[in-house]
Design a protein around this motif. Sequence first.
Motif, PDB file in Angstrom:
ATOM      1  N   GLN A  15       0.816  -1.213   0.000  1.00 29.63           N
ATOM      2  CA  GLN A  15       0.000   0.000   0.000  1.00 29.63           C
ATOM      3  C   GLN A  15       0.847   1.260   0.000  1.00 29.63           C
ATOM      4  O   GLN A  15       0.434   2.299  -0.500  1.00 29.63           O
ATOM      5  CB  GLN A  15      -0.981   0.011   1.168  1.00 29.63           C
ATOM      6  N   HIS A  16       2.066   1.174   0.510  1.00 28.74           N
ATOM      7  CA  HIS A  16       2.950   2.344   0.552  1.00 28.74           C
ATOM      8  C   HIS A  16       3.628   2.616  -0.791  1.00 28.74           C
ATOM      9  O   HIS A  16       4.189   3.701  -0.988  1.00 28.74           O
ATOM     10  CB  HIS A  16       4.010   2.183   1.648  1.00 28.74           C
ATOM     11  N   ILE A  17       3.583   1.639  -1.672  1.00 35.13           N
ATOM     12  CA  ILE A  17       4.175   1.821  -3.007  1.00 35.13           C
ATOM     13  C   ILE A  17       3.088   1.733  -4.082  1.00 35.13           C
ATOM     14  O   ILE A  17       3.346   1.374  -5.221  1.00 35.13           O
ATOM     15  CB  ILE A  17       5.306   0.795  -3.274  1.00 35.13           C
ATOM     16  N   ASN A  18       1.878   2.080  -3.680  1.00 34.21           N
ATOM     17  CA  ASN A  18       0.736   2.115  -4.590  1.00 34.21           C
ATOM     18  C   ASN A  18       0.505   0.762  -5.279  1.00 34.21           C
ATOM     19  O   ASN A  18       0.090   0.701  -6.419  1.00 34.21           O
ATOM     20  CB  ASN A  18       0.896   3.237  -5.617  1.00 34.21           C
ATOM     21  N   PHE A  19       0.817  -0.303  -4.581  1.00 29.50           N
ATOM     22  CA  PHE A  19       0.628  -1.677  -5.060  1.00 29.50           C
ATOM     23  C   PHE A  19       1.324  -1.948  -6.391  1.00 29.50           C
ATOM     24  O   PHE A  19       0.913  -2.809  -7.153  1.00 29.50           O
ATOM     25  CB  PHE A  19      -0.858  -2.036  -5.111  1.00 29.50           C
ATOM     26  N   GLN A  20       2.408  -1.241  -6.649  1.00 27.10           N
ATOM     27  CA  GLN A  20       3.232  -1.503  -7.839  1.00 27.10           C
ATOM     28  C   GLN A  20       4.215  -2.635  -7.513  1.00 27.10           C
ATOM     29  O   GLN A  20       5.433  -2.492  -7.655  1.00 27.10           O
ATOM     30  CB  GLN A  20       3.977  -0.232  -8.260  1.00 27.10           C
ATOM     31  N   ILE A  21       3.672  -3.754  -7.104  1.00 22.83           N
ATOM     32  CA  ILE A  21       4.468  -4.890  -6.654  1.00 22.83           C
ATOM     33  C   ILE A  21       5.100  -5.625  -7.824  1.00 22.83           C
ATOM     34  O   ILE A  21       6.291  -5.947  -7.804  1.00 22.83           O
ATOM     35  CB  ILE A  21       3.591  -5.833  -5.800  1.00 22.83           C
ATOM     36  N   THR A  22       4.333  -5.890  -8.856  1.00 21.56           N
ATOM     37  CA  THR A  22       4.819  -6.696  -9.981  1.00 21.56           C
ATOM     38  C   THR A  22       6.056  -6.101 -10.645  1.00 21.56           C
ATOM     39  O   THR A  22       7.034  -6.821 -10.858  1.00 21.56           O
ATOM     40  CB  THR A  22       3.688  -6.921 -11.006  1.00 21.56           C
ATOM     41  N   PRO A  23       6.061  -4.802 -10.978  1.00 19.29           N
ATOM     42  CA  PRO A  23       7.281  -4.270 -11.599  1.00 19.29           C
ATOM     43  C   PRO A  23       8.515  -4.377 -10.703  1.00 19.29           C
ATOM     44  O   PRO A  23       9.615  -4.650 -11.192  1.00 19.29           O
ATOM     45  CB  PRO A  23       6.940  -2.805 -11.887  1.00 19.29           C
ATOM     46  N   LEU A  24       8.330  -4.201  -9.400  1.00 14.15           N
ATOM     47  CA  LEU A  24       9.474  -4.305  -8.491  1.00 14.15           C
ATOM     48  C   LEU A  24       9.980  -5.740  -8.396  1.00 14.15           C
ATOM     49  O   LEU A  24      11.189  -5.974  -8.359  1.00 14.15           O
ATOM     50  CB  LEU A  24       9.112  -3.764  -7.110  1.00 14.15           C
ATOM     51  N   ILE A  25       9.071  -6.695  -8.382  1.00 17.82           N
ATOM     52  CA  ILE A  25       9.483  -8.102  -8.373  1.00 17.82           C
ATOM     53  C   ILE A  25      10.234  -8.418  -9.665  1.00 17.82           C
ATOM     54  O   ILE A  25      11.261  -9.099  -9.645  1.00 17.82           O
ATOM     55  CB  ILE A  25       8.272  -9.034  -8.172  1.00 17.82           C
TER      56      ILE A  25
END
Length: 191
Positions: free
Chosen positions: A115-125
């Motif tokens: 939630q702190h990274i605006n749910f931009q999880i996939t690109p970071l993974i």
Amino acid sequence: MKQEKEHLTSEESLEIITRMIKTAQGNVKAGAFYFLLWGWISVIASLAHFYLDMYTDYPAPYMVWLIGIPGWIVTMLYSYKKASAARVKTYSDNLIMWTWIGFGFSILVVIFAGQHINFQITPLIMLFAGLCTFITGLIIRFKPLIIGGSSFWIFTPIAFYLPMVYSPLIMAVAIVFGYLIPAYILKKHNL
């Protein structure tokens, strides 16, 4: 006490070097298993996530990623079996292992900070996967993995800039280029 020989004959030296090379090569080829396992888990989960998010009203499409739990179990069992069977664990083996363990912890941090990274999880993974794949390719000196790791860095900005709903689809494509193609080449490669 028995005194050690101070010098090896050229035949003994050659035999030791040959055994070390064969051990390292066997360990590298065994690494294809992990890329294939996690490649297919990731492609299936990514495509299912995309489908559920795009074409259904299912409220939690990210739950398909729970198929990674059996993947972790298989990974741990396979690693334990390989470690038990291996007589020699090289410095490269340890470096690769700790690189990927670091990747696992990085993923957990990203997921819990969602939630702190605006749910931009996939690109970071994808970014971390690219780095670890690239490093693994450099360590084992296998160009397809180096290129595969680099390909993640092409797909990561695309995933950041397109609407978030397309991130799992982009990840599936990135996994094919970053993990699966290099892993199949590695599996067939005569090292």
